[in-house]
Structure formats: structure tokens, C-alpha cells
Design an enzyme around this catalytic site. Sequence first.
Site, PDB file in Angstrom:
ATOM      1  N   HIS A 104       0.860  -1.185   0.000  1.00  5.72           N
ATOM      2  CA  HIS A 104       0.000   0.000   0.000  1.00  5.72           C
ATOM      3  C   HIS A 104       0.892   1.229   0.000  1.00  5.72           C
ATOM      4  O   HIS A 104       1.726   1.410   0.886  1.00  5.72           O
ATOM      5  CB  HIS A 104      -0.925   0.026   1.210  1.00  5.72           C
ATOM      6  CG  HIS A 104      -1.816   1.227   1.255  1.00  5.72           C
ATOM      7  ND1 HIS A 104      -3.040   1.280   0.616  1.00  5.72           N
ATOM      8  CD2 HIS A 104      -1.648   2.444   1.826  1.00  5.72           C
ATOM      9  CE1 HIS A 104      -3.595   2.465   0.810  1.00  5.72           C
ATOM     10  NE2 HIS A 104      -2.763   3.198   1.536  1.00  5.72           N
ATOM     11  N   CYS A 105       0.728   2.066  -1.001  1.00  4.34           N
ATOM     12  CA  CYS A 105       1.572   3.246  -1.158  1.00  4.34           C
ATOM     13  C   CYS A 105       0.806   4.482  -0.697  1.00  4.34           C
ATOM     14  O   CYS A 105      -0.151   4.903  -1.361  1.00  4.34           O
ATOM     15  CB  CYS A 105       2.008   3.406  -2.612  1.00  4.34           C
ATOM     16  SG  CYS A 105       3.020   4.876  -2.915  1.00  4.34           S
TER      17      CYS A 105
END
Length: 356
Positions: free
Chosen positions: A262-263
Amino acid sequence: MEQELPQTTLDDESQTILEPEDDEGDDAPDGACEDMTSQPLTFRFVPNRFRRHHIAVQQDPSSLSRCVASIQAKPFGQARAITAYKRQGPWLWVWWDGRFGWVDLSDLGRCGWRATQLHGPPDPREAWPGDNYLGPRGAFALGPDVGGFAATNCMTTLPTLVVFFATMSDAESLCGGDDRLFLFLRTTLAAIWLACVGLLWRAALTEPGVLPRNPPDAKPSLPPGCEDGPDLKICHTCNLVRPARSKHCGSCNNCVELFDHHCPWLGTCVAKRNYAYFSLFLKAETTNESVRGVYRTALNVNDLGCRRNCASAARSVYCDKTPPSRLAALFPRDARGARDAAGGGYGAVCPVATTP
């Protein structure tokens, strides 16, 4: 059609919930639990716009009971359609994040929410339980970290503007008065910025590969179209069997296929459907697998070698089509699809418990 819920009041002296009188009568006595499992009700919960509040899901119908889950607000104030299976006074018994719990309607105003009861099929975007913002008809999906995505755009655009209008503003000082070279440099900078921002937005707005949830009464199973593999685990939140190399993202509150990470700067997950846009360099192991050391002692059968990995990533961007989204089936394209949805066609999105 929507029906506003009756407003409840709080007596300061007795500290008890006072329900408005019902002229038509009520089959259930005051304080009794009304079982609606055979015909559950759907409520539309709307948060105050641009405020990321949450609703506590309690273990028991009491404000002092333990909190078992929380219903987060989606970006830009997108509403949620939540199904209730029991009701006791102002409390609703709902299924959320893999468990049942109670929600206090009388406390929604303090939390920054309001609720209405729906008498028709809910909007699939609102019925979808993930924390992402879905565009019209599921055209795009924006992650919950909108602030991080906006910051990335600013950090990409502002330095480019400074260089373009300050450093590269004079042909004489930049390239000795050569107008062709001056035009070439400015055009190259603009092209690089456009390509960078284009890939950024494509990665951020592409639905990363969300696996739709199963209804609470369904037996956990592998999602249709997913291949069987050795690394299968049950996700109790989504009530499904996760395919190999998939993971439940706590930020987006979804199981994501071929999950990398997850960025927060992208605002969403990097996974199966947007990984190629996020990076043209593919290690074959994902970032999640690298951090956990999955292939530290085992052979990575997904590794094709550096050259083939890079070629595969480039081909997926420029040649191959993006894999179809599994959420596309949730948005009917004609009136018949809408009627099917009204009869339960949104099964994976808006779970409805059934009794034999």
C-alpha cells in the site's frame, strides 16, 4: 426512495434514549430485539464532507460495551449502504469487518454522520464496503489516502514549474542563444513531466485488483476466476479464500489480488492491475513478499530473471490490456441488470443473510 430516520433525544436527567411515539404501533415492545434476518433493512450512512470520522461498532447494544470494529468514512464524503439484521431501539445489528456488531443511531450526529433508510436497491458504490472512493459506474477507484496523492502531485509539478519558468526561461543563458536546442530542452522537460504525471494518475485511479467480499452467511470460497495455489488463507473480514500472493490491505479494507504494497503517496494499493504503471521494473517477488522474506530459503518460481522481468513489465504497460476488474460485475449496464440487483444481484457487495 429514502425515508429520514426518526430523531431520538437524550434525557439529561435519566440519561436514557427517548424514542418518538409511533402512531401506527410497533409489534416489538420497547427495549426488545427485533429480528430482521429474513428481511434485513438497508440504511444509507452519510458522513460530513471532507471529515474522516468513523462509527464505532459495539459488541453489545450499550455505549459502554467493547468496540469490535469501526466504519470509516470514504474520501469526499461518499456514502455507505449498510445492511442491518436486528434492531433494538436506536441500535442496529450489522455485519462489518468480518463480524457482527451494534451501531447506535442516536450517536451518529455527534460522530458527524446522518442515516436514512433505503427502500430500493442501493448504489453499488455505496454498498461496496471498502474504504476507496469509486467513480461513476466504477470507472475509477481512488484510494483512501487522498492527501498523500495530492502531495505527490505537488512534489512532482512544483519543481518542474520552477525549472521550466526559472532555470529554462532564457535561451541565451541556457544554450548560448540556440533557439532549436532551447525548444528541444523545454519540450523534453514537458514530455517527461506529462509521462510522469500520466503514469501517476493511471496507477492511482486504476482499481488495483480488489476481490469482492462474500455475504456473511456464505461459506468462504476462492473468488471466481482465481487459480488454486499452495498459499491459500481465509480472510475472515471479506469471508473468502485469498488466492496465492493476495493480501488484505488494512488501509483500503479490501483483499487485493497479487498485492505488492500500500503506497500512501499514491493513495492506494499497488497490485495486479496497476503495478505496471507504478513501476516498469518488476522483481517478480512483490514488496510484501520481500519484506516478509518469503523466498529467503525457498525458490521463487515467479522470478523470470532481470531481463524478462523488465520486459514483462514494459509489455504489460505498452502492449497488454489491463486485466478486467472484478468489480465490473457489480455495476449493471441495463435496466434488467438493475432489476437483478434489486433481487440480490449485489450479493458480494451488499451481503444479505437468508434463512431456509
